[in-house]
Design an enzyme around this catalytic site. Sequence first.
Site, mmCIF file in Angstrom:
data_model
loop_
_atom_site.group_PDB
_atom_site.id
_atom_site.type_symbol
_atom_site.label_atom_id
_atom_site.label_comp_id
_atom_site.label_asym_id
_atom_site.label_seq_id
_atom_site.Cartn_x
_atom_site.Cartn_y
_atom_site.Cartn_z
ATOM 1 N N HIS A 88 0.804 -1.236 0.000
ATOM 2 C CA HIS A 88 0.000 0.000 0.000
ATOM 3 C C HIS A 88 0.833 1.279 0.000
ATOM 4 C CE1 HIS A 88 -3.677 -2.069 -0.041
ATOM 5 N NE2 HIS A 88 -3.935 -2.171 1.242
ATOM 6 N N HIS A 161 -10.126 2.732 0.504
ATOM 7 C CA HIS A 161 -10.154 1.526 1.344
ATOM 8 C C HIS A 161 -11.340 1.534 2.316
ATOM 9 C CE1 HIS A 161 -8.400 -2.098 2.982
ATOM 10 N NE2 HIS A 161 -7.257 -1.915 2.331
ATOM 11 N N GLU A 282 -11.611 -2.593 -3.409
ATOM 12 C CA GLU A 282 -10.466 -1.753 -3.742
ATOM 13 C C GLU A 282 -10.266 -1.784 -5.259
ATOM 14 O OE1 GLU A 282 -7.099 -2.799 -1.071
ATOM 15 O OE2 GLU A 282 -8.623 -4.011 -0.045
#
Length: 317
Positions: A88, A161, A282
């Site tokens: 991420h 998210h 996502e």
Amino acid sequence: MEQITLQNQYLKLSCINYGAIIKELIVKDKNENEVNVIIGFKKAEDYLNNPYYLGAAVGRFAGRIGNGGFTVEGNHYSIYNENGVHLHGGKNNFSHKYWKIEKVEKGENPYVTFSYLSEDMEEGYPGNLQAFVTYKLEKNKLTIRFEAVADCATIVNLTNHNYYNLNGGGSILQHELQLDADSFLETDEKQIATGKFLDVKGTPFDFISTRNVGDHSDFKGIDDCFVLNKKGHIATLHSKESGIEMKVSTNQPGVVIFTPDQLPEANYYNYYVDEYSSICFETQNFPDAPNKPHFPSAELKKGEKYINESEFEFSVR
């Protein structure tokens, strides 16, 4: 830390400039009761410790990258990793940054635009990247639009998210899901994509036909990237309990579906956070795309504009 609230006849959204986080999304259920359909903390300060990225804007690259880095235009770049996995966007990624509030528009179609300048070599990524995210309410639809430009060739893969629960709490195992994806990405023991595509048929990941999230006998949670059959409307989530339905549309090639088995104890806005409390959509490029030439390219060249636009449309049935 600043909070922005947007509202129209159908939806109410609250977000903060830290991590460009969405902390509340209020929808009315079949009985006209207000339901917060995402998992969020009651206090904005609690997001300063947010290891699960609740509601956050994730980048510079959402998902996992292996091999300790990537190559762009013949130059290799090493990036922050733990045990060979970069997740991420790194240790101090976009979800841990204060974004600038660029514009807030109220009225019939309210929106807020946040921006963040990721400087050259931040977390090991080349180029100064100017990123934007806009959250907009249009009737019963939330649009999330990411844009980015860079001053040299780099890679980018941004996403939101949010953790959705259409009952406002409890479990999502009885939520109905239909997902337009015939295959998903195989991963290794570190959850890094191997490059192979696996058929969803006969697996807990087969949602071509609508069924409850947790119905498959081998269901042990989902944390996988699905290869979407097309762009546009790609998924429908529905709760019989609340009557709320959410349709997901995107211009991205994939969606990472994540159903955490247990979120950490915290002071949540939601009335009750159970096992398998939520589901993430996502919408993004494939994880480890920079190291997989046959995946859609994650490279952003100088002068190009990156756009990730996804829509979440709510109704009751």
